[in-house]
Design an enzyme around this catalytic site. Structure first.
Site: not given
Lengths: 532, 532
Positions: B120-121, B123, B253, B449
């Protein structure tokens, strides 16, 4: 004292009741008793150790070597009872620290010696047997490294030496109000390090998790150096090194320290038995319970033949007959299947779990019998391995096999597995008594644990040949029908030839790459897990 | 349409309320607004693709290349807003099947091209950014492989293409009465394959587990061949290949198929908010709840500064003031900490869980406020990434960092981490607004977090330098104080230099051995996860 030629403590004797022998005779014929060897006969065969100068940490005593030569598989049993060991380790090392393990690794390299990491010696898959070969073999027993080293009561993490066996783990934890809650059937003898190395699963895995969930980190001594895995509650930092060690069966290194997640002792625990009228409903019931996430701590289901066999071997035929009449009246007659379940936790939660379980089971025709049989199960939970003695003395060999598969395949694989065993000795005109339970259940599927009794024939050689036929037939059936070659016993040597079906050639090659990385000279337990 | 220069859908706009801007101005000074680049300006910079002859599966369209050039880290944000991309992929491949992925691998080998697997891009650690170099780079997007391919309703296993994003996963499952229950904050955009590759954790991991527990098996296409991992509920057959793939971040992979464990939709679900009077009691309360194994589905605790910040940024100042008066009267005044928890399951179980949680929390001085704020949390659970836009437009940069550690270390690490951020820009006389929550809790410990807001300064270059100082200081603090470098975001390029502290040199070398095994020419996402 621990038996040299069988399971457990000499003082614990589990005999086959007369009624049970009659039951088996009817199923597969009269028992065939074979003569036992004595310890003296075996000691006389032990060859001189091939180790050169003595090493302070290594015993070359003949009896010590005998006691570490074989595990608890059926071929081991036959070899030990016959007194035909074939190979003994050249010595048994007994390190007391990680430093001494590292010292032994260096020594093994210098002396060109093979090492076999050894926990409780309870392998039923040929993990710890030395093999004939040019190089001397030393068994590296971790039994002296058995202490609780640290307890972090905030994080519920206990640090142990790898050689602590079940009772040593639990007694040291319970003294402080904690439990690991890991109870494989081998619990009395098997060790924490062994559980990690072979991916053990305990009878209450439904609550406490498998050893994979309990193992938080630790250290392993390898020929490439020491790998220390820190404890984190969870991490997204790349592949999990714990999972590389879990199931490595001594091929990558020697575990020198184990950190495990422990629990506070629960407020209350109870086990209950319910009888389901037939297998199809029983199977639906157990799947429905686990998929509904009712918080149970144990859930186990015997198929009809196992239920019948358990009741027959239990002794007390008059009481059993009364129970069976009661069950039949309520709809659980011939073909009934016994389910045992446990609740562990606080009383309020346990009460709700019990209520929800009973309600669901009633919907499948379950007849609830209260805690009596559940208590019996809990008391006898580690007795089954002792029963092999009673059966053997009555002239029967018994072995177990296990796998797991997804729910959509449980019934089919179970039937094929039982069929493969039941018919494996047909060419000899021999019958095999086969029965099964599901003892570890998951939302996705279940373990399948199958026991089989057969007659050894007229000699140990015949018995071994029969076992080989049975075992090969069953293993082929498992891997060709979407079952794992092991849900809890591990791979060892006996399952190694079947592993490639599930790991794929590429997966096997990846494990080989790791083995070459950690142990380039293949000095640790060669042939275990990976054929090469 | 998805934004080319920020988070999510263009139609979703989350502005910073006036009151919130005032709050931040007071904390760290007046916002500093930097000018944005337009898409046209960026398109003008895209160089000619270095790919030779066109490939049917690869787009070399400039806008497609722009849209796949950067992830969602703060450096990505700055690059995109400034319009200074530096490197673009030479093309974007869009395979529709495992076969086409294999075809692309072969092609990449033949053409000497680098491949970057792309989900989904989303990162935030530099996973998907092409690097400058001699070889052409092709981004391999799996977005077209987004279908539910199979649903085994008995085993509760769903088979998906790896490119299915959160809404695609849930809508296809919910239509059949099931859910995966995996809700990372990036859920609207991130994909199943990406979750597996980077060890994602969802907001309700307490009930459904992390992706590690949900991922049952699947296939990955490697330069050494296809690795297919069969689904078993559990197995003791050697190291778990799933765990080798989980967190491999594209280095071994390209994941071509994912099988996941799904759940039936729960009967009921509710979220609640409780305010604890101070951090020490709040910390004890959350640990006590999770260690008591009360079956909750979500458990999250904001520290005092986060609680204050959330209430300030929420808008509705009059209502918030009323709430704060009510809480103060009941003992939760200044320094109060907001806890949110969820129950998911059948109504009886949920009622008991709620009762037990309330009782325990009361013992720590918790003030229960019912479902209103819990509902607000659930409605806004994926909104935080959109808030970066609102903050940026008000002149503030915001980033997040996360780790996990054992309970005995949570408070210490949290304090050190916040301190390292709060003081990182002191030499420039800049303040940093830092706040933290614990959003994934385990018996053993918790995730931490931490969010931090700072002023970008007078230029993009200054903003990036400030971020580098903050990030480096925080990462050092984490790994030097027994925290994992990532609990849920993964390693990527940004965390790779810090990984060796927790994996050890030997562990890194083991991962290298696997990378060499699967991708000997280092053609897949080089530099991600492993520096080399």
């Amino acid at each position: 004292m621990r038996r040299w030629n069988g399971w457990g403590e000499e003082s614990t004797v589990v005999e086959l009741p007369a009624h049970g022998a009659g039951f088996l005779a009817e199923k597969i014929g009269t028992g065939q008793v074979l003569p036992d060897a004595s310890l003296e006969q075996v000691l006389a065969q032990v060859p001189a150790s091939r180790l050169g100068e003595p090493h302070a940490l290594i015993s070359v005593d003949a009896e010590v070597r005998v006691r570490h030569a074989r595990g608890q598989s059926l071929p081991d049993w036959l070899a030990v009872r016959e007194g035909r060991f074939e190979v003994f380790p050249d010595g048994v090392a007994l390190p007391e620290s990680a430093e001494q393990i590292r010292e032994l690794l260096t020594w093994a390299q210098q002396q060109d010696v093979i090492l076999i990491p050894y926990g409780g010696g309870t392998s039923v898959a040929g993990h710890i047997n030395p093999q004939a070969g040019d190089k001397p073999v030393v068994t590296l027993s971790l039994e002296r490294m058995n202490k609780l080293l640290e307890l972090d009561e905030q994080s519920l993490i206990a640090t142990f030496g790898p050689g602590a066996n079940g009772p040593q783990v639990e007694s040291q934890l319970r003294a402080r109000g904690y439990t690991l809650g890991h109870y494989p059937q081998s619990w009395e003898l098997s060790t924490l390090g062994g559980w990690v190395a072979s991916r053990s699963s305990g009878q209450q895995s439904l609550r406490y998790g498998r050893i994979e969930q309990l193992f938080a980190g630790g250290s392993v001594e390898t020929f490439a150096g020491t790998l220390t895995i820190p404890t984190f509650p969870a991490s997204a930092a790349g592949p999990d090194l714990r999972e590389m060690l879990l199931g490595s069966e001594g091929r990558f290194g020697v575990i020198s320290e184990v950190r495990v997640r422990v629990s506070k002792l629960a407020e209350a625990e109870n086990f209950y038995a319910v009888f389901l009228p037939d297998w199809p409903r029983a199977l639906q019931a157990i799947r429905s319970l686990v998929q509904a996430r009712v918080p149970l701590s144990m859930l186990r289901l015997s198929n009809a033949v196992e239920t019948e066999t358990q009741l027959a071997l239990a002794g007390h035929p008059a009481q059993i007959a009364w129970l069976e009449r009661y069950l039949a009246l309520r709809g659980a007659g011939d073909g009934k299947c016994m389910m045992t379940f446990g609740v562990t936790g606080n009383r309020q939660q346990n009460a709700l779990s019990l209520k929800q379980a009973k309600k669901q089971l009633k919907g499948f025709g379950g007849v609830f019998t209260g805690t009596l049989l559940g208590k019996k199960w809990a008391e006898g939970r580690f007795r089954f391995p002792y029963l092999r003695h009673g059966l053997w003395e009555a002239g029967y060999a018994v072995d177990t096999l296990e796998t797991s598969t997804d729910w959509s395949n449980v019934d089919d694989l179970l039937n094929k597995l039982e069929h493969s065993l039941r018919t494996a000795l047909e060419d000899e005109g021999e019958r095999v008594h086969v029965f099964t339970h599901l003892s570890h259940v998951y939302g996705q599927g279940s373990s399948i644990y199958t026991s089989y009794a057969f007659r050894p024939g007229s000699s140990y050689a015949t018995a071994l040949e029969r076992w080989k036929k049975l075992k090969h037939s069953a293993c082929q059936t498992i891997v060709n029908n979407h079952g794992t070659i092991s849900h809890q016993h591990g791979v060892g040597r006996d399952h190694a030839p079947y592993l490639a079906v599930e790991k794929g050639e590429l997966g096997i090659a990846a494990l080989q790459a790791l083995s070459t990385h950690f142990d380039p000279e293949k000095r640790l337990a060669p042939g275990v897990l990976l054929v090469k």
